[in-house]
Design an enzyme around this catalytic site. Structure first.
Site, PDB file in Angstrom:
ATOM      1  N   GLY A  11       0.842  -1.206   0.000  1.00 39.01           N
ATOM      2  CA  GLY A  11       0.000   0.000   0.000  1.00 39.01           C
ATOM      3  C   GLY A  11       0.867   1.243   0.000  1.00 39.01           C
ATOM      4  N   ASN A  93      -6.040   0.343   1.759  1.00 33.32           N
ATOM      5  CA  ASN A  93      -7.274   1.066   2.054  1.00 33.32           C
ATOM      6  C   ASN A  93      -8.320   0.147   2.693  1.00 33.32           C
ATOM      7  OD1 ASN A  93      -6.596   0.212  -0.627  1.00 33.32           O
ATOM      8  ND2 ASN A  93      -8.638   0.760  -1.304  1.00 33.32           N
ATOM      9  N   THR A  94      -9.119   0.736   3.593  1.00 34.72           N
ATOM     10  CA  THR A  94     -10.176  -0.026   4.276  1.00 34.72           C
ATOM     11  C   THR A  94     -11.460   0.807   4.287  1.00 34.72           C
ATOM     12  OG1 THR A  94      -9.322   0.897   6.358  1.00 34.72           O
ATOM     13  CG2 THR A  94      -8.621  -1.331   5.798  1.00 34.72           C
ATOM     14  N   GLU A 166      -1.616   3.521  12.856  1.00 32.66           N
ATOM     15  CA  GLU A 166      -0.929   4.780  12.563  1.00 32.66           C
ATOM     16  C   GLU A 166      -1.800   5.953  13.022  1.00 32.66           C
ATOM     17  OE1 GLU A 166       2.233   5.364  11.614  1.00 32.66           O
ATOM     18  OE2 GLU A 166       1.439   7.283  12.287  1.00 32.66           O
ATOM     19  N   PHE A 227     -12.882   9.985  19.395  1.00 34.24           N
ATOM     20  CA  PHE A 227     -12.790  11.085  20.375  1.00 34.24           C
ATOM     21  C   PHE A 227     -12.424  12.399  19.680  1.00 34.24           C
ATOM     22  CE2 PHE A 227     -12.805   9.988  25.027  1.00 34.24           C
ATOM     23  CZ  PHE A 227     -13.485   8.788  24.874  1.00 34.24           C
ATOM     24  N   CYS A 277     -10.975   9.013   7.187  1.00 33.92           N
ATOM     25  CA  CYS A 277     -11.020   8.102   8.337  1.00 33.92           C
ATOM     26  C   CYS A 277     -12.045   8.379   9.427  1.00 33.92           C
ATOM     27  CB  CYS A 277      -9.630   8.023   8.952  1.00 33.92           C
ATOM     28  SG  CYS A 277      -8.465   7.268   7.818  1.00 33.92           S
ATOM     29  N   ARG A 347     -10.782  13.324   0.092  1.00 38.43           N
ATOM     30  CA  ARG A 347     -11.729  12.306   0.542  1.00 38.43           C
ATOM     31  C   ARG A 347     -12.616  12.843   1.672  1.00 38.43           C
ATOM     32  NH1 ARG A 347      -7.669   7.292   1.261  1.00 38.43           N
ATOM     33  NH2 ARG A 347      -6.335   9.011   1.949  1.00 38.43           N
TER      34      ARG A 347
HETATM   35  P1  NAD Z   1      -4.795   4.979   0.275  1.00 38.57           P
HETATM   36  O1  NAD Z   1      -6.049   4.642  -0.439  1.00 38.57           O
HETATM   37  O2  NAD Z   1      -4.152   6.305   0.057  1.00 38.57           O
HETATM   38  O3  NAD Z   1      -3.685   3.869  -0.069  1.00 38.57           O
HETATM   39  C1  NAD Z   1      -3.923   2.501  -0.044  1.00 38.57           C
HETATM   40  C2  NAD Z   1      -3.140   1.859  -1.190  1.00 38.57           C
HETATM   41  O4  NAD Z   1      -3.211   0.436  -1.062  1.00 38.57           O
HETATM   42  C3  NAD Z   1      -3.691   2.184  -2.584  1.00 38.57           C
HETATM   43  O5  NAD Z   1      -2.694   2.828  -3.355  1.00 38.57           O
HETATM   44  C4  NAD Z   1      -4.072   0.805  -3.165  1.00 38.57           C
HETATM   45  O6  NAD Z   1      -3.825   0.692  -4.555  1.00 38.57           O
HETATM   46  C5  NAD Z   1      -3.175  -0.115  -2.381  1.00 38.57           C
HETATM   47  N1  NAD Z   1      -3.638  -1.515  -2.347  1.00 38.57           N
HETATM   48  C6  NAD Z   1      -4.865  -1.990  -2.044  1.00 38.57           C
HETATM   49  N2  NAD Z   1      -4.874  -3.342  -2.086  1.00 38.57           N
HETATM   50  C7  NAD Z   1      -3.613  -3.734  -2.431  1.00 38.57           C
HETATM   51  C8  NAD Z   1      -2.996  -5.005  -2.618  1.00 38.57           C
HETATM   52  N3  NAD Z   1      -3.688  -6.140  -2.436  1.00 38.57           N
HETATM   53  N4  NAD Z   1      -1.702  -5.032  -2.985  1.00 38.57           N
HETATM   54  C9  NAD Z   1      -0.998  -3.886  -3.157  1.00 38.57           C
HETATM   55  N5  NAD Z   1      -1.527  -2.655  -2.971  1.00 38.57           N
HETATM   56  C10 NAD Z   1      -2.827  -2.578  -2.610  1.00 38.57           C
HETATM   57  O7  NAD Z   1      -5.098   4.755   1.809  1.00 38.57           O
HETATM   58  P2  NAD Z   1      -4.383   5.491   3.055  1.00 38.57           P
HETATM   59  O8  NAD Z   1      -4.968   6.842   3.260  1.00 38.57           O
HETATM   60  O9  NAD Z   1      -2.919   5.323   2.935  1.00 38.57           O
HETATM   61  O10 NAD Z   1      -4.927   4.588   4.262  1.00 38.57           O
HETATM   62  C11 NAD Z   1      -4.481   3.261   4.437  1.00 38.57           C
HETATM   63  C12 NAD Z   1      -4.976   2.759   5.789  1.00 38.57           C
HETATM   64  O11 NAD Z   1      -4.401   3.553   6.831  1.00 38.57           O
HETATM   65  C13 NAD Z   1      -6.480   2.829   5.996  1.00 38.57           C
HETATM   66  O12 NAD Z   1      -6.879   1.731   6.748  1.00 38.57           O
HETATM   67  C14 NAD Z   1      -6.668   4.102   6.801  1.00 38.57           C
HETATM   68  O13 NAD Z   1      -7.827   4.038   7.613  1.00 38.57           O
HETATM   69  C15 NAD Z   1      -5.431   4.120   7.665  1.00 38.57           C
HETATM   70  N6  NAD Z   1      -4.973   5.455   8.091  1.00 38.57           N
HETATM   71  C16 NAD Z   1      -4.984   6.493   7.213  1.00 38.57           C
HETATM   72  C17 NAD Z   1      -4.502   7.734   7.619  1.00 38.57           C
HETATM   73  C18 NAD Z   1      -4.497   8.912   6.683  1.00 38.57           C
HETATM   74  O14 NAD Z   1      -4.159  10.005   7.132  1.00 38.57           O
HETATM   75  N7  NAD Z   1      -4.824   8.767   5.414  1.00 38.57           N
HETATM   76  C19 NAD Z   1      -3.966   7.888   8.904  1.00 38.57           C
HETATM   77  C20 NAD Z   1      -3.955   6.795   9.765  1.00 38.57           C
HETATM   78  C21 NAD Z   1      -4.452   5.581   9.341  1.00 38.57           C
HETATM   79  C1  UGA Z   2      -7.008  12.219  11.653  1.00 33.90           C
HETATM   80  C2  UGA Z   2      -6.373  12.093  13.034  1.00 33.90           C
HETATM   81  O1  UGA Z   2      -6.052  13.407  13.533  1.00 33.90           O
HETATM   82  C3  UGA Z   2      -5.108  11.243  12.989  1.00 33.90           C
HETATM   83  O2  UGA Z   2      -4.596  11.053  14.302  1.00 33.90           O
HETATM   84  C4  UGA Z   2      -5.452   9.886  12.377  1.00 33.90           C
HETATM   85  O3  UGA Z   2      -4.286   9.090  12.263  1.00 33.90           O
HETATM   86  C5  UGA Z   2      -6.065  10.083  11.014  1.00 33.90           C
HETATM   87  O4  UGA Z   2      -7.253  10.930  11.131  1.00 33.90           O
HETATM   88  C6  UGA Z   2      -6.551   8.805  10.397  1.00 33.90           C
HETATM   89  O5  UGA Z   2      -6.735   7.822  11.067  1.00 33.90           O
HETATM   90  O6  UGA Z   2      -6.778   8.895   9.181  1.00 33.90           O
HETATM   91  P1  UGA Z   2      -6.543  13.684   9.485  1.00 33.90           P
HETATM   92  O7  UGA Z   2      -7.901  13.228   9.099  1.00 33.90           O
HETATM   93  O8  UGA Z   2      -5.445  13.524   8.509  1.00 33.90           O
HETATM   94  O9  UGA Z   2      -6.076  12.920  10.817  1.00 33.90           O
HETATM   95  O10 UGA Z   2      -6.573  15.235   9.863  1.00 33.90           O
HETATM   96  P2  UGA Z   2      -7.117  16.042  11.150  1.00 33.90           P
HETATM   97  O11 UGA Z   2      -6.161  17.108  11.453  1.00 33.90           O
HETATM   98  O12 UGA Z   2      -7.516  15.141  12.236  1.00 33.90           O
HETATM   99  O13 UGA Z   2      -8.420  16.742  10.558  1.00 33.90           O
HETATM  100  C7  UGA Z   2      -9.577  15.997  10.253  1.00 33.90           C
HETATM  101  C8  UGA Z   2     -10.716  16.945   9.916  1.00 33.90           C
HETATM  102  O14 UGA Z   2     -11.135  17.655  11.075  1.00 33.90           O
HETATM  103  C9  UGA Z   2     -10.341  18.010   8.884  1.00 33.90           C
HETATM  104  O15 UGA Z   2     -11.425  18.189   8.001  1.00 33.90           O
HETATM  105  C10 UGA Z   2     -10.109  19.255   9.722  1.00 33.90           C
HETATM  106  O16 UGA Z   2     -10.328  20.460   9.031  1.00 33.90           O
HETATM  107  C11 UGA Z   2     -11.124  19.056  10.830  1.00 33.90           C
HETATM  108  N1  UGA Z   2     -10.771  19.755  12.081  1.00 33.90           N
HETATM  109  C12 UGA Z   2      -9.662  19.407  12.776  1.00 33.90           C
HETATM  110  C13 UGA Z   2     -11.606  20.754  12.556  1.00 33.90           C
HETATM  111  O17 UGA Z   2     -12.648  21.080  11.942  1.00 33.90           O
HETATM  112  N2  UGA Z   2     -11.278  21.376  13.734  1.00 33.90           N
HETATM  113  C14 UGA Z   2     -10.182  21.053  14.451  1.00 33.90           C
HETATM  114  O18 UGA Z   2      -9.951  21.671  15.516  1.00 33.90           O
HETATM  115  C15 UGA Z   2      -9.340  20.043  13.941  1.00 33.90           C
END
Ligand code: NAD
Ligand code: UGA
Length: 468
Positions: A11, A93-94, A166, A227, A277, A347
């Site tokens: 990923g 991705n999930t 993460e 939270f 998320c 997203r």
């Molecule tokens: P993303 O969609 O940006 O990336 C996921 C990647 O995985 C894609 O590029 C997809 O092509 C690839 N993929 C899917 N199935 C595959 C396979 N079988 N083999 C190889 N590649 C494959 O997603 P993301 O934002 O990086 O999030 C990934 C996970 O991390 C999710 O579960 C999300 O909830 C979690 N997470 C995201 C964030 C964030 O800020 N985006 C923060 C913390 C946790």
């Molecule tokens: C959030 C969490 O903060 C991360 O800890 C977590 O890892 C991640 O989701 C995840 O699991 O994907 P992210 O979504 O990247 O991170 O960004 P945030 O800074 O949390 O903002 C999320 C949304 O809340 C944004 O639309 C932002 O504008 C909004 N927000 C944030 C507010 O409206 N007010 C605030 O005070 C803070």
């Protein structure tokens, strides 16, 4: 003792790419490969032009420049990478399921399952499989069941499964990865836990590493996001009270944030939380609670999402009301389309639902963003889909890379993302090209009210009780 020389991360998205870049930077002796099935994404990660990386994240290009080709590589050769790895991170991705049992409520685990099956088949020797993706509680059991029950088992093949969620936020990912508040490792295999712990020790002090069982780790990730999202819905609910009572949400946030028990972070009111998320993870919590018959718990968390949707809807309704109840033949400048500043991610961006509703009312939108491309906006606001738009033969929105051109002949502007550039707009210049009366809607509370009102503009700021 497990010696980790090679890591494979499945990923190459917003988590996999930046996370492994920071791992590679801090662990020069470990070879890391980030693999993905998406060739276009991998090509972008391998691009010579570092402004073309698929993820915009401050500080990321500098790290990529240093480690790519040294001990970090990006590839589509998933099988090969799994075969050679001592540790495999699943970072795919999930998203929420779209069809079938649990549709709209729980995560679609098809990508995680496919990774587990591939690892089970291809891995050699002992492999530590690490859940990096955010997953419903008990998914580690599914992964174990697949890994251990496969037809491909041999006596030389064995697995450990860890959960290592993460917590990075987009826009500050590099700082969050370099200096996290904590790193959480869930598992029941002490040697595997030690192997992952030792990797983090290359740059993170031991006291920041926390250890739990697998289920506490999976649940802690969902709970942390729930939270955080809950705080935003809470402050947004109060923003509406401010508007009708004459209070100012900025003052209220400041005043309550001074209480150490509450704290000042995550108290900014805005157009609702976006991102891939928060909504997904709360929905997973709601599903889990319902599954175990905890209906009051499910209802409690569902409200957080409902307030979020309501905030977006009420902003759009206020715009319509202020513009005399009619948006037909009106041009509105939209500043910001990413779900927050310093990311190119759209997203679940609040801009999507707000823009769709405005177009539905017949408005023409001129959209500017610092990092989101026209192609990405098109994915969310497909022009062909706007059969309900009033001017069916006319485009209902345009992408405007020049901020000031977005204002030309506009009846209003709505600030939806707090990019720094929008805090320093030359409003006098704007006043020369807009229609009169002109409305400024500031949903992020980043503008100085007096400055705007002195120019004769009408001004509405979210959560500000003295709006005119
Ligand atoms: P993303 O969609 O940006 O990336 C996921 C990647 O995985 C894609 O590029 C997809 O092509 C690839 N993929 C899917 N199935 C595959 C396979 N079988 N083999 C190889 N590649 C494959 O997603 P993301 O934002 O990086 O999030 C990934 C996970 O991390 C999710 O579960 C999300 O909830 C979690 N997470 C995201 C964030 C964030 O800020 N985006 C923060 C913390 C946790
Ligand atoms: C959030 C969490 O903060 C991360 O800890 C977590 O890892 C991640 O989701 C995840 O699991 O994907 P992210 O979504 O990247 O991170 O960004 P945030 O800074 O949390 O903002 C999320 C949304 O809340 C944004 O639309 C932002 O504008 C909004 N927000 C944030 C507010 O409206 N007010 C605030 O005070 C803070």
């Amino acid at each position: 003792m497990y010696l980790i020389k090679k890591i494979c991360c499945i990923g190459a998205g917003y988590v996999g790419g930046p996370t492994m870049a920071v791992f590679a930077k801090n662990c020069p002796d470990i070879e890391i490969e980030v693999v993905d099935i998406n060739q276009i994404r991998i090509n972008a990660w391998n691009s010579d032009d570092l402004t073309k990386l698929p993820v915009f994240e401050p500080g990321l290009p500098q790290i990529i420049k240093k480690v790519r080709g040294r001990n970090l590589n990006f590839s589509t050769n998933v099988s090969n990478s799994i075969r050679e790895a001592d540790m495999v991170f699943i970072s795919v991705n999930t998203p929420i399921k779209e069809k079938g049992v649990g549709a709209g409520e729980t995560s679609d685990l098809r990508w995680v399952e496919s990774c587990a099956r591939q690892i089970s088949e291809i891995a050699e020797g002992h492999t530590i499989v690490v859940e990096k993706s955010t997953l419903p509680v008990k998914t580690a059991q599914t992964i174990k069941d697949i890994l251990f029950s496969s037809n491909y088992q041999t006596s030389e093949k064995s697995f450990s499964v860890l959960s290592n969620p993460e917590f990075l936020s987009e826009g500050t990912a590099i700082r969050d990865l370099e200096e996290p508040d904590r790193v959480l490792i869930g598992g029941d295999d002490d040697e595997a836990i030690k192997a992952l712990n030792d990797i983090y020790l290359n740059w993170i002090p031991q006291e920041k590493l926390i250890f739990t069982n697998l289920w506490s780790s999976e649940l802690s990730k969902l709970t942390a996001n729930a939270f955080l999202a809950q705080r935003i819905s809470s402050i947004n609910s109060i923003s509406a009270i401010c508007e009708v009572t004459g209070a100012d949400i900025k003052d209220v946030s400041f005043a309550i944030g001074k209480d150490n028990r509450i704290g000042s972070k995550f108290l900014k009111s805005g157009p609702g939380f976006g991102g891939s998320c928060f909504k997904k993870d709360i929905l997973n919590l709601v599903y889990l609670a319902k599954f175990y018959g905890l209906n009051e718990v499910a209802g409690y968390w569902r409200k957080v999402i409902e307030i979020n949707s309501w905030q977006q809807k009420r902003i759009y309704e206020i715009v319509v009301e202020k513009l005399f109840g009619n948006l037909v033949d009106k041009k509105i400048a939209i500043l910001g389309f990413s779900f927050k500043e310093n990311t190119n991610d759209t997203r679940e961006s609040p801009a999507i639902s707000i823009c769709r509703n405005l177009i539905n009312e017949g408005a023409f939108l001129s959209i500017n963003d610092e990092k989101v491309t026209e192609e990405d906006i098109e994915k969310s606001l497909k022009k062909d889909n706007f059969v309900y738009g009033f001017n069916k033969n006319e485009p209902c929105w345009e992408f405007q890379s020049n901020l000031y051109s977005a204002f030309e002949n506009a009846h209003a502007v709505i600030i939806l993302t707090s990019w720094d550039k929008y805090k320093a707009i030359d409003w006098e210049r704007v006043s020369l090209s807009v229609k009169s009366p002109f409305w400024v809607f500031d949903t992020r509370s980043i503008l100085d009210i007096k400055n705007i009102q002195d120019l004769g503009f009408n001004f509405w700021q979210l959560g500000f009780g003295n709006n005119n």
